[in-house]
Design an enzyme around this catalytic site. Sequence first.
Site, short mmCIF file in Angstrom:
data_model
loop_
_atom_site.label_atom_id
_atom_site.label_comp_id
_atom_site.label_asym_id
_atom_site.label_seq_id
_atom_site.Cartn_x
_atom_site.Cartn_y
_atom_site.Cartn_z
CG ASP A 334 1.69 -29.46 57.45
OD1 ASP A 334 1.95 -29.62 57.98
OD2 ASP A 334 2.43 -30.50 56.62
CG ASP A 498 -2.21 -26.21 64.33
OD1 ASP A 498 -0.70 -26.98 64.79
OD2 ASP A 498 -1.15 -25.56 62.61
CG HIS A 529 -2.17 -29.34 61.45
ND1 HIS A 529 -0.50 -28.05 61.32
CD2 HIS A 529 -1.01 -30.34 60.58
CE1 HIS A 529 0.22 -28.15 60.17
NE2 HIS A 529 -0.08 -30.21 59.66
#
Length: 550
Positions: A334, A498, A529
Site C-alpha cells: 500500500d 485486491d 489488500h
Amino acid sequence: MNLRLLLPLMLTASQTLAESIELAEVVVTATKRGDVNVQDVASSISVFGADVLENANIESLTDLTQLSPSLIAVQAQNPSNTRIGLRGLSTPANNVGFEASVGVSIDGVARSRTGIALSELPELASVEVLRGPQGTLFGRNTSAGRTKPTHYPTNVKQDRACTTEGLIANHLIFFNAMHYYLRREHSNSFSPLAHLYNNREGKPLMSHQLHQTADGRQFVRTPDIQFKDLIDFPYEPNYVDLDGFRMHYIDEGPKDGEVVLLLHGQPDWSYLYRKMIPIITAAGYRAIAPDMIGMGRSDKPTDIHTHTIYAHADWWLKFIHALDLKNITLFGQDWGGFTSLITVAHQPDYFKRVMVSNTALNLIPDPVLDIPLGINREDYPVDPDASVRTFDDFLRVCQEKGYIKEDMSEFFQGWMTYALTGPELKASDNIARDFGGIDLSNEEVRAFDAPFPEEIYMTGIRTLPSMASMIDEEKSLAAWEALKLFEKPFLTVFGQYDMLVGSEKIQNTLIDNIPGAKGLPHDRIPAGHFIQESEGPEVARRLVEFIARY
C-alpha cells in the site's frame, strides 16, 4: 445560606415584580469580574475534587450530572456536538448558523460550536465569567453569557474538576460546565481534559497535548496507555527523531542480522506485521517495522497539508540514515510501497532486494488510478452531519453507484472524499471489510484503532489517501524511469482479491519493466489488500525464502 433553597422564592419574586411594574425601558449591562478566578467568585459554583470524582466514578461530562443535577449534557451521534445547558437554558442545535445562548471563548477567541470548543480546550488557568448579553467585534453574540477559559500553567500540582453556574439578575443561567482532570501521564507536562466527553464507543476520550517543532509545526502524540497490552504484540517501542517529529519503530531479531524493513500503509500501522515478525526473526533476520509519520505510535502532525508521497519518501530515507541501515531487504505494501519505491528508485544502493504486495508507483507511467489531480483538502472538512458516516455506508454508496468494477478509479476518488469527511472513520472497519473479508477479534479491533482515540490524532489516517491526487507528474515519472533501472532482485506477491491496487495489470507492469523482476517466482495468492493480515505467515515464509535464494 443554601442558594438552591432560595431558587423558588427568587423566581416567584421575579415574576411578581415583572407583573406589578410597567417598565418604559430596560437597560442590560454586561460586567466582567476583572482578574478574579471563577473559583473565587461568590456566585453559584460547584467544585468537585479528584477524590469526589473518583468515588462517584465520574468519567465524562454526562456522568457529572450525578453530582450537579442542574447540569444538562446531551450527547449527539458525534461527541463533539454534545449540547450543554443548565436548568433548561441552552441552544438546542449544533449548527454554525445558530448562535449559542451560552458562548465560549478560548484565549479570547470566540468559538461558534460549544461542543467542539470544549473538546479542544487547552490546559486551563482560569475561567472568566461575563454576565448578560455579550458580543464581540466580529458579531459572535450570545443572549445569556460567555465564558473565557485561558491556559493553565504547567506548574499546577493537583488534579481537579469543576462545574460552574452563574447568576444574571434574578435569573439563573448556564454559562458553562466543565469537567477536566489535569494529570501527569508519561512526561513532565500535564495532559489537559483527560475525560471530557464519551467517544463513539462510549469510552472516555483521551487527553491531548499539542506539541510544536522548532520551526512551528504542530503535532500530537498518542498517549502510551492506548497501546498497553495489545494482543499478539509484545514488542518494545523504539523512537528516532526525524525532521522534528518522533518516528516509532519495532526492532526485533539479532542486531547484526540482515535487515528486513517492513513498511505499512493506510489506515494501519506496524501492528499489521505482528504475524510476520516472529517468522522473520526466527530465520535469523532483523525485522524493523516503523510507523509512518501520522500513523501508529509516531507523531501526528495536525496540518492537513503535511502528507505527500514525497514527504514520506524523504522520511524513509532519513530513517535509513538515522539507523545506519545497509543492504536492506524491503517489504512494502500500500502506501508503504508507493512512498518507499521512490526511495528505492533514487537511492538503490541502500537496498539489497525488494518485495512488494499490492502497491506500485503512482505513475507507471500511466496512473495506477485515474483520479483528478490537485485536490484541496480544505474543501473537505469532517462533516458531523454526513449521511455517509461509516465505512459500511461508503461501501453501500459505491455499490449503488457501480464504483466496484475493474477500473476502481471512481471508488478510490470516493474513498479519498470519505476518508476526509466521514465522521465515523475507523481503521479497523476498513481492514475488516477488506476484499474477501477479514475476521478481526475485539482485541484486534482495539489494536488497529488504538493510535486514533480522538479526531485530533486522525490527520494522517484522513489525508493519506488524497496523496494520490497531490502528485507532481514530473517527479513521479522521474521515479518510474529510475525504478526501471533497478537490477537487484525485485519480487511481487499480490493478493488476488485486491481489486484496488492489486490487479494483474499493475503487477505485470512492474514485472515487465523492472530488470530485477525477471525470472523471479512472482505470484498471486488468495488474499485481499491487507495481505499481511489475511495471509501474514505465508507472506513471511515467501519473504524468508526470497532472502535465502536471492
